[in-house]
Enzyme design. Structure first.
Site, PDB file in Angstrom:
ATOM      1  N   SER A 125       0.821  -1.208   0.000  1.00  0.00           N
ATOM      2  CA  SER A 125       0.000   0.000   0.000  1.00  0.00           C
ATOM      3  C   SER A 125       0.852   1.253   0.000  1.00  0.00           C
ATOM      4  O   SER A 125       1.928   1.295   0.614  1.00  0.00           O
ATOM      5  CB  SER A 125      -0.916   0.012   1.233  1.00  0.00           C
ATOM      6  OG  SER A 125      -1.554   1.263   1.388  1.00  0.00           O
ATOM      7  N   GLU A 127       0.211   3.674   1.675  1.00  0.00           N
ATOM      8  CA  GLU A 127       0.240   4.142   3.064  1.00  0.00           C
ATOM      9  C   GLU A 127       1.592   3.871   3.716  1.00  0.00           C
ATOM     10  O   GLU A 127       1.980   4.536   4.674  1.00  0.00           O
ATOM     11  CB  GLU A 127      -0.863   3.458   3.875  1.00  0.00           C
ATOM     12  CG  GLU A 127      -2.272   3.861   3.482  1.00  0.00           C
ATOM     13  CD  GLU A 127      -2.655   5.251   3.977  1.00  0.00           C
ATOM     14  OE1 GLU A 127      -2.176   5.656   5.053  1.00  0.00           O
ATOM     15  OE2 GLU A 127      -3.441   5.928   3.285  1.00  0.00           O
ATOM     16  N   TYR A 149      -2.293   0.293  10.165  1.00  0.00           N
ATOM     17  CA  TYR A 149      -2.488  -0.363   8.878  1.00  0.00           C
ATOM     18  C   TYR A 149      -1.212  -0.287   8.046  1.00  0.00           C
ATOM     19  O   TYR A 149      -0.762  -1.289   7.472  1.00  0.00           O
ATOM     20  CB  TYR A 149      -3.645   0.310   8.135  1.00  0.00           C
ATOM     21  CG  TYR A 149      -3.812  -0.123   6.694  1.00  0.00           C
ATOM     22  CD1 TYR A 149      -4.531  -1.272   6.379  1.00  0.00           C
ATOM     23  CD2 TYR A 149      -3.271   0.630   5.647  1.00  0.00           C
ATOM     24  CE1 TYR A 149      -4.694  -1.666   5.056  1.00  0.00           C
ATOM     25  CE2 TYR A 149      -3.430   0.239   4.326  1.00  0.00           C
ATOM     26  CZ  TYR A 149      -4.138  -0.906   4.034  1.00  0.00           C
ATOM     27  OH  TYR A 149      -4.292  -1.291   2.732  1.00  0.00           O
TER      28      TYR A 149
END
Length: 343
Positions: A125, A127, A149
């Site tokens: 990801s 992120e 996450y």
């Protein structure tokens, strides 16, 4: 006939990937934690529910993972499973880490254990990068995760890299930036916005409560992004790739576009709620997909800046409420499916 196993087939990416692989002639097996009670609404919505095999698998249970690999004997494995909400990860950090990091480790260890030439894709990801501070992140940018996450995804990414080098597995990670579609659940802010705009346009008097709308993200169209996953496993050597549009927009722009598309001024209906702000937030996120373009021949055709993503999500949401498909949406759907098979 090639066989593909998709962990996490019921989500947005899993459903679109299953559709792509079925169209390419694969035999597809998809998993969820309990396939007997899962609704698989995304598969039904795409009209492919009966075209793939569905099995119950818990990725945090090594025996469960090993059993499905031995039973189905896939050529390709796609790991799209795990807790997928950044916001929820702050409330459930342990569950998030176990479902993503431990789940990925179990798949890697099972692949090493059975010792067959299976190609593996892992969903990383954007992120993981944290705040890119206006820079376009490529595969060399260091990870600075800012949520539970992101920490879990970063851990899984490095596990894949380690197994690839240590055990010579064909294992890849796709570092995907934000990608949206009508299959997004409403806990994701883009679908929350689209659903509210449609309801308000139909006469609802509600207000839309949002957190920080100044954040900037690199938003793309999910059906295009799953093609990049498949392309990674068609290469001669395994590698990791950033998948993005290369452009970023403010969440405020997404809100404005969604409301404008239904003839409304968002400022009359949106309320900024500071309780929805995350403990730590990424201000700006943007990707550099140059490597994917050069080595995979992949590039994003739909971007938030041209409003195509917003318009297609709005149209699909309206059709879902009305229980029908319009010619306009079918035309767009055929267009992106054509792009998915154009390479």
């Amino acid at each position: 006939m090639k066989k593909a196993l998709i962990f996490g087939v019921s989500g947005q990416d899993g459903a679109y990937l299953a559709q792509l692989l079925i169209d390419k002639g694969y035999a597809v097996c998809g998993t969820s934690r309990d396939a007997q009670v899962s609704s698989f609404q995304n598969l039904i919505r795409l009209g492919i529910r009966e075209q793939l095999k569905l099995e119950s698998v818990a990725l945090n249970d090594f025996r469960s993972v090993l059993q499905i690999l031995n039973k189905f004997q896939p050529d390709e494995v796609y790991n799209l499973s795990g807790q997928s909400s950044v916001s929820l990860s702050f409330d459930q950090p342990v569950e998030t880490f176990e479902s993503i990091s431990l789940g990925t480790l179990n798949v890697l260890e099972a692949l090493r254990f059975i010792d067959r030439p299976i190609k593996f894709y892992n969903a990383a990801s954007s992120e993981c990068f944290g705040d890119t501070e206006g820079k376009a992140a490529d595969e060399t940018m260091p990870f600075r995760p800012k949520s539970p996450y992101a920490v879990a995804k970063a851990s899984a990414f490095w596990q894949v890299a380690n197994y690839r080098k240590a055990y010579d597995l064909f294992a890849c990670s796709g570092i995907l930036f934000n990608h949206e579609s009508p299959l997004r659940p409403e806990r994701f802010v883009t679908q929350k916005i689209v659903s509210a705009a449609n309801r308000i346009a139909k006469g609802s008097k509600e207000k839309l409560y949002l957190g920080d709308i100044s954040i900037q993200r690199d938003w793309g169209w999910a059906p295009e992004y799953v093609k990049a996953m498949w392309l990674m496993l068609q290469q001669g050597q395994p590698d990791d790739y950033v998948i993005a549009t290369g452009e970023s927009c403010k969440l405020e722009d997404f809100v404005a576009a969604a409301f404008a598309c239904v003839g409304l001024d968002w400022r009359d209906r949106v309320v900024i709620d500071t309780s929805l702000f995350r403990p730590t937030e990424i201000a700006v996120s943007k990707g550099n997909p140059a490597k994917a373009r050069k080595k995979l021949g992949w590039q994003a055709h739909y971007k938030l800046n041209d409003n195509a993503v917003v318009q297609m999500m709005l149209q699909a949401q309206a059709e879902l409420v009305n229980g029908r498909k319009t010619a306009a949406y079918n035309k767009e759907r055929d267009k992106y499916l054509g792009l998915a098979t154009a390479f």
